[in-house]
Write a protein that holds these residues in place. Structure first.
Motif, PDB file in Angstrom:
ATOM      1  N   GLU A 143      -3.732  -1.643  -5.070  1.00  0.00           N
ATOM      2  CA  GLU A 143      -5.069  -1.016  -5.395  1.00  0.00           C
ATOM      3  C   GLU A 143      -5.924  -2.088  -6.127  1.00  0.00           C
ATOM      4  N   ALA A 169       0.929  -1.100   0.189  1.00  0.00           N
ATOM      5  CA  ALA A 169       0.092   0.116   0.011  1.00  0.00           C
ATOM      6  C   ALA A 169       0.957   1.315   0.132  1.00  0.00           C
ATOM      7  N   LYS A 199       7.244   7.517  -5.223  1.00  0.00           N
ATOM      8  CA  LYS A 199       6.974   6.697  -4.209  1.00  0.00           C
ATOM      9  C   LYS A 199       8.285   6.485  -3.265  1.00  0.00           C
ATOM     10  N   GLY A 240       1.320   1.945  -3.417  1.00  0.00           N
ATOM     11  CA  GLY A 240       0.121   2.114  -4.433  1.00  0.00           C
ATOM     12  C   GLY A 240       0.003   0.744  -5.248  1.00  0.00           C
TER      13      GLY A 240
END
Length: 340
Positions: free
Chosen positions: A262, A256, A314, A259
């Motif tokens: 999802e 998470a 990220k 990302g």
């Protein structure tokens, strides 16, 4: 509407801690248990049942009139907590600083507990989402002998910030005199110069064209599943705290953080054989995350940088192409200090 009550009575006296000790009192409001440092507690009063009201704004105590703030309403308004409506906030905690006194309304308050030297820990940013003002800056080990993390640990409210008596910046220096416990770093293992490669538990392996890795020296321990302290602060990224060597360690869902979960497949069966990695960040800080059961240690391979557009912005230290495939090194410090 302002309701005056003229006979709120003293229900308890607040003990004065010895110099150098840290004390907290555990409170309950709307089913949520939290702690307050006792250094600003001026007294505890109780509202007569016949004068209880949700819109009570001023209370008349033996020490004079005080504005009243409901703890349950404050948590709901400020942090979005969905708390139980108990209608039983009878206890008033007088918070005093700088000549200002405000009464915090709660369901219940315990007697003060003296914390051990390493019993107070500042929360990393990832563990206090939506808390822009720093209302809950710390977590305390209130019952080290308890088996369940929710019995051993308690989130700590900063009453000066929460009640607007002082700003977060001004209050933080006085409310958190004890720093995060300094657990000595373990000696460098024989695995120095090696990597641990793994895939986060919350990401299907077939969805990745790389694996994650950490220097083996940054891995403090790999354990099986652990009970986790749960609170309304938990999110998709932050999963709570585990207790490791008497320290509360934040547990995150690593996928998470990037990302990557999802569109993940249906959750695989999770049992107590799960692998939980406890890793070292800088400044004697730790972070934990679950991985899939298969992980590999290897000597640090020859590598060259490679970019993954999906990981732009990220929290990673770098991504590399090796003879074993592509690898990504997560930035643990950035994860701890991110507001996901």
């Amino acid at each position: 509407m302002t309701t005056l009550t003229s006979n709120a009575t003293t229900s308890a006296q607040v003990a004065v801690p010895h110099q150098g000790q840290k004390q907290v009192s555990t409170c309950v409001s709307g089913g949520f248990s939290f702690s307050l440092p006792t250094e600003y507690l001026a007294g505890v009063y109780q509202i007569p049942r016949e004068q209880m009201s949700d819109d009570l704004e001023i209370v008349d105590t033996p020490e004079g009139k005080m504005p009243v703030v409901s703890a349950a309403k404050l948590f709901a308004d400020e942090l979005g907590f969905e708390l139980q409506a108990s209608g039983n906030e009878r206890d008033l905690i007088a918070i005093r600083a700088g000549g200002t006194t405000v009464a915090l309304k709660v369901d219940d308050i315990s007697r003060p507990v003296t914390l051990a030297e390493n019993g107070w820990h500042s929360l990393p940013r990832v563990a206090r989402p939506n808390d822009k003002r720093g209302i809950i800056p710390a977590i305390a080990m209130v019952n080290p002998g308890a088996d369940a993390p929710n019995d051993a640990l308690s989130l700590v409210m900063n009453p000066l910030t929460a009640l607007g008596i002082e700003s977060h910046q001004a209050a933080e220096s006085t409310i958190t005199p004890l720093q995060t416990a300094k657990e000595p770093l373990l000696p460098q293992r024989r695995g120095s110069g090696q990597l641990l490669a793994f895939v986060p538990e919350d990401v299907p392996r077939q969805d990745l064209n790389f694996v994650f890795c950490l220097p083996l020296a940054a891995v403090a321990e790999v354990v099986t599943a652990s009970d986790v302290f749960r609170s309304p602060l938990s999110t998709e990224v932050f999963d709570g705290f585990m207790i490791w060597r008497n320290l509360p360690i934040p547990v995150v869902n690593l996928g998470a953080c990037f990302g990557l979960n999802e569109a993940r497949a249906e959750k695989r069966d999770r049992n107590r054989g799960r692998r939980l990695v406890i890793a070292r960040a800088s400044g004697h800080n730790y972070i934990a995350f679950y991985t899939q059961t298969q992980m590999h240690s290897m000597k640090t391979p020859t590598s060259s940088p490679v970019d993954f557009p999906s990981l732009t912005d990220k929290p990673l230290l770098g991504s590399f192409k090796t003879e074993f495939g592509s690898m990504v090194i997560p930035d643990l410090d950035r994860i701890l200090n991110c507001d996901f």
